[in-house]
Structure formats: C-alpha cells, structure tokens
Design a protein around this motif. Structure first.
Motif, PDB file in Angstrom:
ATOM      1  N   ALA A   1      47.189  54.190  38.647  1.00  0.00           N
ATOM      2  CA  ALA A   1      46.184  53.323  39.257  1.00  0.00           C
ATOM      3  C   ALA A   1      46.582  51.863  39.090  1.00  0.00           C
ATOM      4  N   SER A   2      46.130  51.022  40.020  1.00  0.00           N
ATOM      5  CA  SER A   2      46.466  49.600  39.968  1.00  0.00           C
ATOM      6  C   SER A   2      45.299  48.783  40.508  1.00  0.00           C
ATOM      7  N   ILE A   3      45.290  47.516  40.157  1.00  0.00           N
ATOM      8  CA  ILE A   3      44.251  46.605  40.635  1.00  0.00           C
ATOM      9  C   ILE A   3      44.412  46.358  42.129  1.00  0.00           C
ATOM     10  N   SER A   4      45.640  46.246  42.605  1.00  0.00           N
ATOM     11  CA  SER A   4      45.876  45.975  44.021  1.00  0.00           C
ATOM     12  C   SER A   4      45.341  47.083  44.924  1.00  0.00           C
ATOM     13  N   ASN A   5      45.272  48.320  44.402  1.00  0.00           N
ATOM     14  CA  ASN A   5      44.723  49.413  45.205  1.00  0.00           C
ATOM     15  C   ASN A   5      43.229  49.236  45.472  1.00  0.00           C
ATOM     16  N   CYS A   6      42.570  48.420  44.661  1.00  0.00           N
ATOM     17  CA  CYS A   6      41.130  48.196  44.838  1.00  0.00           C
ATOM     18  C   CYS A   6      40.834  47.112  45.869  1.00  0.00           C
ATOM     19  N   GLN A   7      41.824  46.334  46.232  1.00  0.00           N
ATOM     20  CA  GLN A   7      41.598  45.224  47.155  1.00  0.00           C
ATOM     21  C   GLN A   7      41.368  45.732  48.574  1.00  0.00           C
ATOM     22  N   LYS A   8      40.420  45.090  49.236  1.00  0.00           N
ATOM     23  CA  LYS A   8      40.110  45.401  50.626  1.00  0.00           C
ATOM     24  C   LYS A   8      40.237  44.141  51.463  1.00  0.00           C
ATOM     25  N   SER A   9      40.750  44.308  52.655  1.00  0.00           N
ATOM     26  CA  SER A   9      40.916  43.157  53.531  1.00  0.00           C
ATOM     27  C   SER A   9      39.556  42.664  54.020  1.00  0.00           C
ATOM     28  N   MET A  10      39.380  41.340  54.049  1.00  0.00           N
ATOM     29  CA  MET A  10      38.147  40.744  54.539  1.00  0.00           C
ATOM     30  C   MET A  10      38.231  40.387  56.020  1.00  0.00           C
ATOM     31  N   ASP A  11      39.383  40.672  56.638  1.00  0.00           N
ATOM     32  CA  ASP A  11      39.571  40.504  58.085  1.00  0.00           C
ATOM     33  C   ASP A  11      39.324  39.066  58.543  1.00  0.00           C
ATOM     34  N   TYR A  12      39.803  38.113  57.753  1.00  0.00           N
ATOM     35  CA  TYR A  12      39.670  36.715  58.150  1.00  0.00           C
ATOM     36  C   TYR A  12      40.901  36.210  58.905  1.00  0.00           C
ATOM     37  N   GLU A  13      42.006  36.927  58.818  1.00  0.00           N
ATOM     38  CA  GLU A  13      43.258  36.431  59.381  1.00  0.00           C
ATOM     39  C   GLU A  13      43.159  36.205  60.884  1.00  0.00           C
ATOM     40  N   SER A  14      42.360  36.997  61.563  1.00  0.00           N
ATOM     41  CA  SER A  14      42.248  36.880  63.021  1.00  0.00           C
ATOM     42  C   SER A  14      41.206  35.860  63.456  1.00  0.00           C
ATOM     43  N   ARG A  15      40.562  35.186  62.517  1.00  0.00           N
ATOM     44  CA  ARG A  15      39.474  34.276  62.875  1.00  0.00           C
ATOM     45  C   ARG A  15      39.901  32.811  62.941  1.00  0.00           C
ATOM     46  N   GLY A  16      41.169  32.558  62.818  1.00  0.00           N
ATOM     47  CA  GLY A  16      41.663  31.188  62.884  1.00  0.00           C
ATOM     48  C   GLY A  16      43.153  31.185  63.111  1.00  0.00           C
ATOM     49  N   PRO A  17      43.750  30.004  63.173  1.00  0.00           N
ATOM     50  CA  PRO A  17      45.205  29.915  63.329  1.00  0.00           C
ATOM     51  C   PRO A  17      45.931  30.709  62.243  1.00  0.00           C
ATOM     52  N   VAL A  18      46.932  31.455  62.655  1.00  0.00           N
ATOM     53  CA  VAL A  18      47.651  32.340  61.739  1.00  0.00           C
ATOM     54  C   VAL A  18      48.465  31.511  60.754  1.00  0.00           C
ATOM     55  N   GLY A  19      48.394  31.889  59.474  1.00  0.00           N
ATOM     56  CA  GLY A  19      49.179  31.231  58.445  1.00  0.00           C
ATOM     57  C   GLY A  19      50.193  32.181  57.840  1.00  0.00           C
ATOM     58  N   GLN A  20      51.274  31.617  57.314  1.00  0.00           N
ATOM     59  CA  GLN A  20      52.367  32.409  56.760  1.00  0.00           C
ATOM     60  C   GLN A  20      52.392  32.414  55.236  1.00  0.00           C
ATOM     61  N   ILE A  21      51.813  31.410  54.608  1.00  0.00           N
ATOM     62  CA  ILE A  21      51.965  31.228  53.165  1.00  0.00           C
ATOM     63  C   ILE A  21      50.903  32.041  52.425  1.00  0.00           C
ATOM     64  N   ARG A  22      51.378  32.852  51.473  1.00  0.00           N
ATOM     65  CA  ARG A  22      50.492  33.660  50.650  1.00  0.00           C
ATOM     66  C   ARG A  22      50.620  33.236  49.190  1.00  0.00           C
ATOM     67  N   ILE A  23      49.519  33.273  48.493  1.00  0.00           N
ATOM     68  CA  ILE A  23      49.499  32.962  47.066  1.00  0.00           C
ATOM     69  C   ILE A  23      49.979  34.180  46.279  1.00  0.00           C
ATOM     70  N   GLN A  24      50.933  33.947  45.386  1.00  0.00           N
ATOM     71  CA  GLN A  24      51.493  35.016  44.567  1.00  0.00           C
ATOM     72  C   GLN A  24      50.889  34.928  43.168  1.00  0.00           C
ATOM     73  N   ALA A  25      50.009  35.864  42.865  1.00  0.00           N
ATOM     74  CA  ALA A  25      49.368  35.906  41.555  1.00  0.00           C
ATOM     75  C   ALA A  25      49.663  37.232  40.878  1.00  0.00           C
ATOM     76  N   GLN A  26      49.590  37.236  39.554  1.00  0.00           N
ATOM     77  CA  GLN A  26      49.844  38.447  38.779  1.00  0.00           C
ATOM     78  C   GLN A  26      48.572  39.302  38.743  1.00  0.00           C
ATOM     79  N   GLU A  27      48.329  39.993  39.855  1.00  0.00           N
ATOM     80  CA  GLU A  27      47.085  40.731  39.992  1.00  0.00           C
ATOM     81  C   GLU A  27      47.000  41.934  39.046  1.00  0.00           C
ATOM     82  N   GLU A  28      48.130  42.445  38.602  1.00  0.00           N
ATOM     83  CA  GLU A  28      48.110  43.651  37.778  1.00  0.00           C
ATOM     84  C   GLU A  28      47.877  43.369  36.299  1.00  0.00           C
ATOM     85  N   ARG A  29      47.780  42.104  35.949  1.00  0.00           N
ATOM     86  CA  ARG A  29      47.524  41.770  34.548  1.00  0.00           C
ATOM     87  C   ARG A  29      46.032  41.563  34.329  1.00  0.00           C
TER      88      ARG A  29
END
Length: 428
Positions: free
Chosen positions: A163-191
């Motif tokens: 099991a992992s924390i990332s498996n619990c994440q659900k998309s909020m479907d905001y990506e299609s509501r504005g100009p598309v962005g490429q940059i993602r924040i990299q965080a240590q979600e499994e800690r």
C-alpha cells in the motif's frame, strides 16, 4: 411675409441656440466624466489594481463579437505570430506554467478540514499537546484497488508494504479548467507526517523531504476575515510591501498572458537574521478559485529568469515550493475560513538545527499572524473607502439637467423668445 419672419427668427436665435447647446454638452460631459472617475475609483477600491485589470480584460473580451474575433485571429495567423513563443520579457509560459494538477496534492488537506468536527489525536499528537491530528489521515495508505489500509510500524520499517499514500490520491479534474501547465511539484508523498508543535491558533506538522530538510504543514482558522480578502493580501505585491517588513524586494517579473491563468513570475528578497545572508527567490505562482466547491488554491515553485540571476552576497533558493488551500465557512465574501499551508525550501547552505527551529517555531507563526492582521486592516480600510466613496456620489434628480447658472437649452430658447416678443410690443 411669413417665410421672411421665419428666416429672420432662425438667424436671430441660431447663436443663442448654439450657445445653449454648447453649455448643455459641457455640463453633460463634465457630469459623465466625474461619474466615470468615481466608478473607476470605487472598483479599484473594491477589487484592487490587479482585480480591476482582470475585470477590464474580461469585459474587453466579452465585447469582441465572434466575427471580429475571427478577424483578429486571422490577422495573427497572417502576421505569423506564435502564441507558444516566449513573451516579451523572455519567459516561456507554455513550458514554465504550473499545472493545475498540483492541487491534487491538497485533497487530503481538504479532507482534513472537512473532518475537523470528528478529529481525534493520535498518541504522538497527544504527546506533543497538539490541538488537532493530521497524522492519522495524512499517513493513511491505500492499496492499488483503493482500499484503505493503514500499515503497521513493522511493515513501514521493512518496506514490504504494497500500500502507498499515492494510491489514495484522486484527481480533482482541474487541469482542463484553465491553460495547461507542465510544471509539477515533486514532494515526498510516501513519507509520514509527524507532529511538530501548536502555538496560538496554528498547528504545525513536518515531513522529511531530504536528509535533515523538512516540509511543513500549517493549519489555522480565522473567524473574522473573508477568503477573498485573505487571497488579495497574499497576491497583491504592492500591499505586501507595506505589511511584510521582511520583504526587502518584491517585484513582478512577468504575468502570464493566457486568459484565466492567474500565473505570475515574482522576485522576492527575504531578510534573514544578522550574521546570515539574505535569501532571494525567483518563483512562479498560480492560484485558482473553485466557485462550485468554495475552495481557493495557491501554489508556488522556484523558477529561473535570465534578468534576475543569482547575486553575490545573497543566497539564491532554487529548491522551493508551497501549496495552500483556503476553504471559507460559507462564501468567499463572508467572514470565516480554514486554511492549510504546505511548504518546503532548501536554504542552500547547512544551517544549525537550532536556527531552523527558531525560524519555524517563531518566525513562521509571526509571519502568519502579520498576514492575518494585514487582512483585517485591508478589510477595514476598504470599508472606510467604500463608505467615503458612496458619500461622495452626487444625487442628481434629472441626469440631463445642466447646472443652475446655465439652465437648459429649451429654457434659454423660451427666455429669448419672450424677450423678442416684449421688445416688439414696446416698439409698437
């Protein structure tokens, strides 16, 4: 004979008619100009300079009819312009724009706010005398199928837990509501998150991102400020220069030209204690308001710009990100809000642990308190300006009536006609 009298009357009255008409036009123009100035001042007071610009852009775009819009786009195509090219300031927003999918990382923060009425402290939060517990929810893990399964301590240490924390994440479907962005924040979600301390209305947890470098999560609620005012205080650079005495320099480098992007590139120099060099940042910021769910999101991440290189004597922070979610009690304009701020930055050089603790435990609550006070002051000053603005409006019974000295052009004509009639009677 009748025709001659008519022509003579026109000649005699034309000058008076033109003069009266000129007076009337001047009065109406002055009245309209004054009202326009009052309205602009009023809307600038309510929405601020940036909000007024955004309002003007929306109004301007709505006034362009589809055929005219097509002509404009055709002209752009003929000139060979490419909207994907960097802007005039040299920043490529298409490549450097923050993705709205970053706000998926705030899903558990929203769940935490929604479950506050039933929040229970874990053993570690009890030992730290925390007001609330984020660990139970924040460290929850899910299997690939979505089933929640909080792992035991032995499984966490062995690393055999599927099991992992990332498996619990659900998309909020905001990506299609504005100009598309490429940059993602990299965080240590499994800690795991661990309780750090509580002070006044703030509860703070931390999570190790790298060796001896932590990200921090802050929760607070305020009952007497609105979410819109809170957003304005954080995004208005001009106002922040007034209330944040640690911001030695705060400059807007570039603004995303894409409609509804709400993205800005900012330079920020932060004052540090004596014996330490000041830190400066070049970072991209983007915010989004979800009117349906009554949520506001703000994310920031370190970036680069050729005209703002690292300066000798200052430490450039190149590894920095932050996420904030604001949830009002009811509406954006009504008092009361929750917010959760998650942030991380690498100061660039090794810093003693006691200095880190001082910055986190003293400076951060003080900064958030100043931000709260600044929001209160902003709301108060805006209310006073709005009251003065309403009092300055002149009530006019008839909006097309000139001032008392000049009167209306119809009145001038009638007075002139009576004068000519009286003169003719005297001559008889």
């Amino acid at each position: 004979m009748l025709l001659n009298r008519f022509v003579s009357a026109i000649k005699n009255q034309s000058r008076e008619t033109l003069r009266a008409w000129t007076y009337q036009c001047e009065s109406i123009f002055a009245q309209r100009s004054r009202r326009l100035q009052q309205l602009l001042t009023f809307y600038q007071t309510v929405y601020g300079t940036q909000g007024l610009k955004q309002l003007w852009r929306v109004y301007y775009r709505s006034q362009i009819q589809p055929p005219l819009r097509g002509m404009v786009l055709s002209a752009v195509g003929i000139m060979g312009l490419n909207v994907k090219r960097p802007t005039a300031d040299g920043f490529d927003w298409v490549k450097e724009r923050l993705s709205l999918a970053n706000f998926d990382l705030c899903q558990r923060d929203i769940d935490f706010i929604n479950t506050l009425p039933v929040n229970q402290l874990c053993e570690r939060c009890k030992a730290k005398k925390m007001k609330y517990c984020y660990c139970t929810l924040g460290n929850q893990r899910c299997k690939k199928g979505g089933a929640v399964m909080p792992p035991s301590k032995a499984e966490q240490k062995s690393g055999k837990d599927e099991a992992s924390i990332s498996n619990c994440q659900k998309s909020m479907d905001y990506e299609s509501r504005g100009p598309v962005g490429q940059i993602r924040i990299q965080a240590q979600e499994e800690r795991n998150w661990e309780p750090y301390f509580s002070k006044n209305e703030f509860s703070i947890w931390r999570r190790e991102e790298h060796s001896s470098l932590y990200s921090y999560k802050v929760y607070a609620r305020f009952d007497d400020i609105t979410a819109d005012d809170f957003l304005h205080v954080q995004t208005d650079l001009d106002y922040r220069r007034q209330w944040d005495d640690t911001a030695l320099r705060l400059e807007l480098i570039s603004e995303d030209p894409a409609p509804n992007s709400n993205s800005h590139l900012i330079y920020w120099e932060m004052q540090w204690p004596r014996l330490f060099a000041n830190r400066d940042y070049v970072y991209c910021r983007r915010y989004y308001k979800d009117d349906a769910k009554k949520l506001i999101f703000i994310c920031s991440r370190a970036a680069q710009h050729s005209t703002y290189p690292a300066i000798s004597g200052k430490v450039r922070v190149t590894d920095y990100w932050s996420l904030m979610v604001i949830k009002p009690f009811r509406g954006f304009h009504e008092p009361g809000l929750h917010f959760v701020l998650t942030y991380y930055d690498d100061p660039g050089i090794p810093i003693p642990q006691n200095i880190k603790s001082w910055v986190t435990q003293k400076q951060m609550p003080e900064f958030l308190t100043k931000m709260y006070v600044a929001t209160k002051n902003y709301a108060c000053s805006r209310a006073i300006k709005m009251k003065d603005m309403f009092n300055s409006f002149t009530i006019i019974n008839d909006e097309y009536t000139a001032n008392e000295q000049r009167g209306s052009w119809l009145g001038s004509l009638s007075r002139h006609r009576r004068k000519v009639k009286n003169d003719s009677e005297v001559d008889r």
